[in-house]
Design a protein around this motif. Structure first.
Motif, PDB file in Angstrom:
ATOM      1  N   GLY A   1       0.774  -1.229   0.000  1.00 25.02           N
ATOM      2  CA  GLY A   1       0.000   0.000   0.000  1.00 25.02           C
ATOM      3  C   GLY A   1       0.810   1.286   0.000  1.00 25.02           C
ATOM      4  O   GLY A   1       2.020   1.265  -0.217  1.00 25.02           O
ATOM      5  N   CYS A   2       0.119   2.374   0.247  1.00 26.18           N
ATOM      6  CA  CYS A   2       0.760   3.686   0.194  1.00 26.18           C
ATOM      7  C   CYS A   2       0.400   4.492   1.438  1.00 26.18           C
ATOM      8  O   CYS A   2      -0.235   3.989   2.348  1.00 26.18           O
ATOM      9  CB  CYS A   2       0.312   4.403  -1.077  1.00 26.18           C
ATOM     10  SG  CYS A   2      -1.437   4.869  -1.044  1.00 26.18           S
ATOM     11  N   ARG A   3       0.771   5.741   1.447  1.00 27.10           N
ATOM     12  CA  ARG A   3       0.499   6.623   2.588  1.00 27.10           C
ATOM     13  C   ARG A   3      -0.989   6.760   2.869  1.00 27.10           C
ATOM     14  O   ARG A   3      -1.397   7.025   3.975  1.00 27.10           O
ATOM     15  CB  ARG A   3       1.027   8.030   2.278  1.00 27.10           C
ATOM     16  CG  ARG A   3       2.477   8.214   2.558  1.00 27.10           C
ATOM     17  CD  ARG A   3       2.877   9.588   2.048  1.00 27.10           C
ATOM     18  NE  ARG A   3       4.314   9.776   2.102  1.00 27.10           N
ATOM     19  CZ  ARG A   3       4.960  10.652   1.344  1.00 27.10           C
ATOM     20  NH1 ARG A   3       4.314  11.379   0.464  1.00 27.10           N
ATOM     21  NH2 ARG A   3       6.266  10.779   1.465  1.00 27.10           N
ATOM     22  N   LYS A   4      -1.784   6.619   1.785  1.00 27.95           N
ATOM     23  CA  LYS A   4      -3.226   6.804   1.956  1.00 27.95           C
ATOM     24  C   LYS A   4      -3.850   5.586   2.624  1.00 27.95           C
ATOM     25  O   LYS A   4      -4.622   5.703   3.565  1.00 27.95           O
ATOM     26  CB  LYS A   4      -3.893   7.013   0.580  1.00 27.95           C
ATOM     27  CG  LYS A   4      -4.013   8.482   0.182  1.00 27.95           C
ATOM     28  CD  LYS A   4      -4.801   8.616  -1.118  1.00 27.95           C
ATOM     29  CE  LYS A   4      -3.981   8.104  -2.283  1.00 27.95           C
ATOM     30  NZ  LYS A   4      -4.664   8.078  -3.571  1.00 27.95           N
ATOM     31  N   CYS A   5      -3.510   4.393   2.103  1.00 31.89           N
ATOM     32  CA  CYS A   5      -4.227   3.205   2.554  1.00 31.89           C
ATOM     33  C   CYS A   5      -3.518   2.434   3.674  1.00 31.89           C
ATOM     34  O   CYS A   5      -4.177   1.763   4.462  1.00 31.89           O
ATOM     35  CB  CYS A   5      -4.539   2.287   1.378  1.00 31.89           C
ATOM     36  SG  CYS A   5      -3.131   1.806   0.391  1.00 31.89           S
ATOM     37  N   ARG A   6      -2.205   2.538   3.753  1.00 36.52           N
ATOM     38  CA  ARG A   6      -1.502   1.733   4.755  1.00 36.52           C
ATOM     39  C   ARG A   6      -1.912   2.063   6.191  1.00 36.52           C
ATOM     40  O   ARG A   6      -2.045   1.158   7.007  1.00 36.52           O
ATOM     41  CB  ARG A   6       0.013   1.812   4.568  1.00 36.52           C
ATOM     42  CG  ARG A   6       0.746   0.771   5.393  1.00 36.52           C
ATOM     43  CD  ARG A   6       2.109   0.434   4.839  1.00 36.52           C
ATOM     44  NE  ARG A   6       2.807   1.622   4.371  1.00 36.52           N
ATOM     45  CZ  ARG A   6       3.934   1.593   3.685  1.00 36.52           C
ATOM     46  NH1 ARG A   6       4.490   0.449   3.372  1.00 36.52           N
ATOM     47  NH2 ARG A   6       4.512   2.690   3.304  1.00 36.52           N
TER      48      ARG A   6
ATOM     49  N   LEU B   1      -6.238  -2.060   0.333  1.00 38.23           N
ATOM     50  CA  LEU B   1      -5.577  -1.164  -0.627  1.00 38.23           C
ATOM     51  C   LEU B   1      -6.546  -0.122  -1.178  1.00 38.23           C
ATOM     52  O   LEU B   1      -7.713  -0.433  -1.432  1.00 38.23           O
ATOM     53  CB  LEU B   1      -4.986  -1.963  -1.797  1.00 38.23           C
ATOM     54  CG  LEU B   1      -3.884  -2.965  -1.449  1.00 38.23           C
ATOM     55  CD1 LEU B   1      -3.433  -3.704  -2.710  1.00 38.23           C
ATOM     56  CD2 LEU B   1      -2.701  -2.289  -0.786  1.00 38.23           C
ATOM     57  N   CYS B   2      -6.051   1.083  -1.407  1.00 36.03           N
ATOM     58  CA  CYS B   2      -6.865   2.106  -2.050  1.00 36.03           C
ATOM     59  C   CYS B   2      -6.981   1.762  -3.541  1.00 36.03           C
ATOM     60  O   CYS B   2      -6.274   0.880  -4.038  1.00 36.03           O
ATOM     61  CB  CYS B   2      -6.251   3.495  -1.853  1.00 36.03           C
ATOM     62  SG  CYS B   2      -4.650   3.703  -2.656  1.00 36.03           S
ATOM     63  N   ASP B   3      -7.843   2.452  -4.259  1.00 36.57           N
ATOM     64  CA  ASP B   3      -8.059   2.126  -5.669  1.00 36.57           C
ATOM     65  C   ASP B   3      -6.765   2.182  -6.470  1.00 36.57           C
ATOM     66  O   ASP B   3      -6.489   1.302  -7.298  1.00 36.57           O
ATOM     67  CB  ASP B   3      -9.088   3.092  -6.291  1.00 36.57           C
ATOM     68  CG  ASP B   3     -10.499   2.755  -5.819  1.00 36.57           C
ATOM     69  OD1 ASP B   3     -10.677   1.651  -5.243  1.00 36.57           O
ATOM     70  OD2 ASP B   3     -11.399   3.591  -6.003  1.00 36.57           O
ATOM     71  N   GLU B   4      -5.990   3.224  -6.219  1.00 37.10           N
ATOM     72  CA  GLU B   4      -4.745   3.378  -6.979  1.00 37.10           C
ATOM     73  C   GLU B   4      -3.805   2.195  -6.737  1.00 37.10           C
ATOM     74  O   GLU B   4      -3.261   1.613  -7.671  1.00 37.10           O
ATOM     75  CB  GLU B   4      -4.065   4.693  -6.569  1.00 37.10           C
ATOM     76  CG  GLU B   4      -2.908   5.079  -7.467  1.00 37.10           C
ATOM     77  CD  GLU B   4      -2.001   6.106  -6.815  1.00 37.10           C
ATOM     78  OE1 GLU B   4      -2.512   7.021  -6.144  1.00 37.10           O
ATOM     79  OE2 GLU B   4      -0.772   5.971  -6.978  1.00 37.10           O
ATOM     80  N   CYS B   5      -3.627   1.819  -5.459  1.00 32.00           N
ATOM     81  CA  CYS B   5      -2.737   0.702  -5.137  1.00 32.00           C
ATOM     82  C   CYS B   5      -3.272  -0.623  -5.676  1.00 32.00           C
ATOM     83  O   CYS B   5      -2.508  -1.452  -6.163  1.00 32.00           O
ATOM     84  CB  CYS B   5      -2.527   0.608  -3.629  1.00 32.00           C
ATOM     85  SG  CYS B   5      -1.473   1.904  -2.958  1.00 32.00           S
ATOM     86  N   ARG B   6      -4.589  -0.780  -5.600  1.00 28.71           N
ATOM     87  CA  ARG B   6      -5.187  -2.027  -6.089  1.00 28.71           C
ATOM     88  C   ARG B   6      -5.002  -2.152  -7.609  1.00 28.71           C
ATOM     89  O   ARG B   6      -4.599  -3.186  -8.119  1.00 28.71           O
ATOM     90  CB  ARG B   6      -6.681  -2.083  -5.741  1.00 28.71           C
ATOM     91  CG  ARG B   6      -7.359  -3.385  -6.203  1.00 28.71           C
ATOM     92  CD  ARG B   6      -8.853  -3.379  -5.930  1.00 28.71           C
ATOM     93  NE  ARG B   6      -9.145  -2.781  -4.628  1.00 28.71           N
ATOM     94  CZ  ARG B   6      -8.951  -3.421  -3.467  1.00 28.71           C
ATOM     95  NH1 ARG B   6      -8.523  -4.658  -3.470  1.00 28.71           N
ATOM     96  NH2 ARG B   6      -9.207  -2.824  -2.332  1.00 28.71           N
TER      97      ARG B   6
HETATM   98 ZN   LIG Z   1      -2.762   3.107  -1.524  1.00 31.51          ZN
END
Ligand SMILES: [Zn+2]
Ligand SMILES: [Zn+2]
Length: 417
Positions: free
Chosen positions: A166-171, A225-230
């Protein structure tokens, strides 16, 4: 007697042979994907690793060789090389070059660990970094290079373990869910994980001391995961399938270093034991930014060379060696012998000129001890006739040829050998 520093060792003989072989294969593989080599200094300011590798990692907490130089600066012997490449990217304005920038490195790293069998305080790492592109295709390309390296060394049952962290948004959402699920088990955790629970709970997932049942029961990051990460992760998987690279998803795969985002992976082989990885890597989209650059996405992997050396040694890997040509002579023909030796060296032959001189019998003995393939013989008589004798040390066949034909003769033989 002065010995090597604890945890360090000399590399020579058979090990050097394997080391050079591995280094050659790795360089060729990386170059075939368009990577060019970079050498960064072995020492860096300590801050580089504190900021990149992360304060709460075993590396920074316990394993760094950090010291003050005479100017009072805190320096560190690099524990890994990705941070240095990222530092170099920012410092040398590589963002002005076409992206993605593809770099590979090979060099020594240092970690203050308890020396064990096959584990040293000075060890060698090879790795690649592709910097400046967000496309999942570059993740897949890096993974394909990693996979093909394992194949190149004929490792058995090679597989890619894959996950997204994931990223900063979803992690952060996942971290919360993970902590919530871990709470009732807090007392069962090992002492390191009790600390990680507060500082970096993801690391609990790859702790070898925690039970499989516990790990299986925990929420999976891929569900958070957020949409972008997914989407990114789905694309990586799609491209890997397109490239015919077998992979398995493993939601317990996280990397030890703090700077990873999205894709993380390992290449494993049964040659290394059940869960042992040959190499590992992933995406690190925040590292360059954390080191003071603009936000630049990146992906790479690193591999310890020692593991491969151990496998190849156990397999008794035969490394093709270049033939050695030995020059034997009578002292009246020394000048001609030196001339021939230089000519052969210029043509790329490993050429040993006998140093002690004396009888041909003695010189042949020395030639055999050096495992020479051919001995070129030049005595007074050959000097007169402008010829040389060439002796095949394996078949013991010997014949006289014109001196001017020596290079052609040996090249012809090398071609067919
Ligand atoms: Zn993410
Ligand atoms: Zn633990």
């Amino acid at each position: 007697m002065i010995k090597t520093v604890k945890g360090c060792k000399d590399i020579y003989g058979r090990e050097m042979e394997l080391f050079q072989y591995i280094e050659n294969v790795l360089s060729k593989m990386a170059e075939s994907y368009g990577y060019t080599k970079i050498i960064t200094p072995i020492i860096e300011y300590s801050e580089l690793f504190q900021r990149s590798v992360g304060e709460d990692t075993d590396i920074v907490e316990k394993e760094m060789y950090t010291f003050q130089d005479k100017g009072g600066r805190s320096l560190t012997l690099r524990p890994e090389i990705t941070a240095s490449v990222a530092r170099s990217y920012v410092e040398n304005h590589f963002e002005t070059l076409p992206a993605p920038l593809r770099k590979y490195y090979i060099g020594p790293c240092f970690r203050y660990e308890k020396p064990q069998k096959g584990r040293y305080r000075e060890f060698y790492q090879f790795g690649v970094e592709a910097i400046g592109d967000i496309s999942p295709l570059i993740d897949a390309e890096v993974i394909s290079l990693a996979y093909n390296i394992a194949k190149q060394f004929s490792l058995k049952n090679i597989k890619v373990r894959l996950n997204s962290i994931g990223c900063r948004k979803c992690r952060p959402h996942y971290k919360e869910a993970l902590k919530e699920a871990l709470k009732p088990h807090y007392e069962e955790l090992c002492s390191d994980c009790k600390r990680r629970f507060y500082t970096n709970p993801l690391r609990i997932l790859d702790c070898k001391k925690e039970s499989k049942e516990l790990k299986e029961s925990l929420p999976k990051i891929t569900d958070y995961l957020c949409d972008e990460c997914r989407n990114h992760f789905d694309k990586v998987k799609e491209y890997l399938s397109l490239m015919n690279i077998p992979f398995e998803l493993d939601h317990t795969l996280v990397r030890g270093l703090d700077y990873y985002t999205k894709t993380v992976f390992e290449v494993i082989s049964t040659d290394l034991g059940a869960q042992n990885a040959l190499l590992g890597g992933g995406r690190y989209d925040y590292l360059i930014e954390e080191l003071g650059g603009r936000p630049v996405p990146a992906v790479g992997f690193a591999m310890g060379m020692e593991r491969l050396m151990t496998i190849l040694k156990a397999e008794n890997k035969i490394v093709r060696k270049d033939p050695v040509i030995y020059i034997a002579y009578q002292k009246e023909a020394l000048k001609e012998a030196i001339e021939i030796a230089n000519k052969l060296r210029g043509e790329g032959f490993i050429t040993l000129l006998d140093i002690k001189g004396g009888s041909f019998k003695k010189q042949f003995e020395r030639s055999s001890k050096r495992n020479a393939s051919y001995t070129v013989i030049i005595g007074e008589e050959e000097k007169e006739k402008n010829t040389v004798q060439v002796k095949n040390m394996k078949t013991k066949e010997q014949k006289e040829i014109p001196k001017g034909e020596i290079v052609t003769f040996l090249k012809e033989w090398r071609k067919n050998a």
